[in-house]
Design a protein around this motif. Sequence first.
Motif, PDB file in Angstrom:
ATOM      1  N   UNK A  55     -16.484  48.368 125.188  1.00 27.79           N
ATOM      2  CA  UNK A  55     -17.747  48.848 125.762  1.00 27.79           C
ATOM      3  C   UNK A  55     -18.918  48.758 124.776  1.00 27.79           C
ATOM      4  N   UNK A 114     -36.130  49.943 137.749  1.00 27.67           N
ATOM      5  CA  UNK A 114     -34.754  49.980 138.255  1.00 27.67           C
ATOM      6  C   UNK A 114     -33.804  50.467 137.153  1.00 27.67           C
ATOM      7  N   UNK A 118     -31.485  53.864 137.221  1.00 22.72           N
ATOM      8  CA  UNK A 118     -30.031  53.821 137.036  1.00 22.72           C
ATOM      9  C   UNK A 118     -29.620  54.627 135.807  1.00 22.72           C
ATOM     10  N   UNK A 121     -29.880  58.416 136.400  1.00 20.55           N
ATOM     11  CA  UNK A 121     -28.854  58.923 137.310  1.00 20.55           C
ATOM     12  C   UNK A 121     -27.493  59.057 136.662  1.00 20.55           C
ATOM     13  N   UNK A 122     -27.297  58.370 135.538  1.00 27.33           N
ATOM     14  CA  UNK A 122     -25.958  58.332 134.938  1.00 27.33           C
ATOM     15  C   UNK A 122     -25.907  58.912 133.529  1.00 27.33           C
ATOM     16  N   UNK A 125     -22.806  61.245 132.929  1.00 24.91           N
ATOM     17  CA  UNK A 125     -21.439  60.737 133.095  1.00 24.91           C
ATOM     18  C   UNK A 125     -20.997  60.073 131.795  1.00 24.91           C
ATOM     19  N   UNK A 126     -19.831  60.452 131.289  1.00 27.68           N
ATOM     20  CA  UNK A 126     -19.351  59.877 130.031  1.00 27.68           C
ATOM     21  C   UNK A 126     -18.733  58.514 130.291  1.00 27.68           C
ATOM     22  N   UNK A 127     -18.988  57.570 129.394  1.00 24.74           N
ATOM     23  CA  UNK A 127     -18.389  56.243 129.488  1.00 24.74           C
ATOM     24  C   UNK A 127     -16.916  56.358 129.085  1.00 24.74           C
ATOM     25  N   UNK A 128     -16.060  55.553 129.714  1.00 25.36           N
ATOM     26  CA  UNK A 128     -14.650  55.580 129.329  1.00 25.36           C
ATOM     27  C   UNK A 128     -14.490  54.826 128.017  1.00 25.36           C
ATOM     28  N   UNK A 134     -22.851  56.867 130.491  1.00 23.36           N
ATOM     29  CA  UNK A 134     -22.870  55.592 131.219  1.00 23.36           C
ATOM     30  C   UNK A 134     -24.312  55.063 131.329  1.00 23.36           C
ATOM     31  N   UNK A 137     -25.949  52.148 129.407  1.00 27.28           N
ATOM     32  CA  UNK A 137     -25.723  50.764 129.784  1.00 27.28           C
ATOM     33  C   UNK A 137     -27.002  50.123 130.334  1.00 27.28           C
ATOM     34  N   UNK A 138     -27.874  50.949 130.928  1.00 32.12           N
ATOM     35  CA  UNK A 138     -29.065  50.401 131.575  1.00 32.12           C
ATOM     36  C   UNK A 138     -30.291  50.448 130.658  1.00 32.12           C
TER      37      UNK A 138
ATOM     38  N   UNK B  78     -24.363  52.949 144.081  1.00 35.90           N
ATOM     39  CA  UNK B  78     -25.245  54.088 143.829  1.00 35.90           C
ATOM     40  C   UNK B  78     -26.700  53.699 144.025  1.00 35.90           C
ATOM     41  N   UNK B  94     -14.308  60.076 135.057  1.00 38.08           N
ATOM     42  CA  UNK B  94     -15.406  60.708 134.323  1.00 38.08           C
ATOM     43  C   UNK B  94     -16.545  61.130 135.241  1.00 38.08           C
ATOM     44  N   UNK B 172     -10.270  57.188 129.996  1.00 45.56           N
ATOM     45  CA  UNK B 172      -9.821  58.126 128.958  1.00 45.56           C
ATOM     46  C   UNK B 172      -8.499  58.776 129.334  1.00 45.56           C
TER      47      UNK B 172
END
Lengths: 164, 324
Positions: A55, A114, A118, A121-122, A125-128, A134, A137-138, B78, B94, B172
């Motif tokens: 990632x 955009x 994005x 909105x994220x 949220x944690x990235x895996x 997350x 990323x944008x 989304x 997550x 995870x």
Amino acid sequence: MAESVHAGASRTLLDRIEQAALLLAALSLGGVVACQAWQVFSRYVLNAAPSWTDPAALLLIANAAMLGAAVVTRREAHFAFAGLVSAAPPPLARALRCFSDATLIALGLALLWIGGTLAAGDLHVAMAGVPLPVGMRYLPMCMGGALIALFAGERLALRLRGDA
Amino acid sequence: MIARRAVLAGALAGACAPRAETTRTLTAADVHRPDYPTVVAVRWIGEALERETQGRLRLRHYPSGQLGAEDDTIGMARFGALDFTRINAAALNNRVPQTRALCLPFVIRSVAHLHAVVDSEIGAAIRGAFAGTGLVALAIYDAGARCIYNVRRDVRTPADLRGLKVRAPQSDVFLRMVAAMGANPTPLPVNGVFQALSTHLIDGAENNWPTYDSARHLEMARYWSNTEHSYAPEFLVMSKARYDALAPNDRDLVRALALQSVAPMRAHWAQLNAASRTRALSAGIVESDPDREAFRTAVAGFVAEESRNADIAALLARIQAIAA
């Protein structure tokens, strides 16, 4: 006179921004190489694969691509269909160039908007695999979009003034 | 001339059609191939939707990852650039922590138990937990029991996994689960597993029979161990923005059809699962039944850690209380 000094100053500032973007893009590319090298080493030699390398490398490559695209916009070194412009009579050619600048400004602003939507909105949220949101990323898309609009705006202003 | 007139007439009719603004083509994405049960199920929803609305709503499906990885299609949905996407629970852990309850090892005991859980209020509660994520969870589909398979040896206990690099999804929960089971987890996208097995980047992976068979992992990884550690299911989700843009009647129809698609999907899945296992066994792989209690003990600490989240702990207690 005062106006051209002012224009010169903003030009220097934009030069600095361009340099910074280029440096950041180069560092990002270096980071991609480092991530991948560490990934191969840890997978094959240490026998313990880290989850963050993939990632992180994806994030860095997006960064390098978007910043690189912005720099290329300023230098007008990007891919273009020049046939119509070179065949057109000078006033029409100028109008076409202005149209292309305006299109790039709109595109840059759209990417910023955009990407911003994005990312916002994220953010929670944690990235895996990596302890980052997350939404990160944008961010390259946002940053690249803002710079593309800025540099295309500069080009359009110069053209309207007759400097380019 | 006739053709031109026909086209003009058609265009005119289209422009004058009273319900023109509610005519829509919905898009769906999946990373699985066109004959995979989840893709077939969503296509079935599309056909039923077209039939029930006299062609007002249609569905176009993009399988085989044409629109990107699962994570990419979540972003598209989304943002409203896509209507439906099918996502494995692992990729939602997550974003919607409640989905972890369905993924954690040795929580779901069997396919029958999974069905009972998913069809109960627990399933509805987990689908409801998607509120505020920009996604609407429409249905939960089967993805079989995940088991560990590898190229090196017959795995019966966690000790047998020591030193083996086992692929886990980029999640995870799964990375920590595989580590707790005794292996060295290596995160990889599923379509990279075949190559990774053949280049010895990894020694094994954990997945269901159909993937083991159809993705040809069985050609290299000859040892299948029935760990059945997770029944992590699939979620059919819809873009909230696109859902809200539908007329209220159409929303109800989409929801109802999605739930109706679950039963045929399960039958199709069970059939495929059995056929895949038969094919794998006839290809000469070694299937063994490991000491599942030993694996359960090995992951107990990890499950306890995850249970510190009150939502997950409550769901786990309710899941355990369900018979079957």
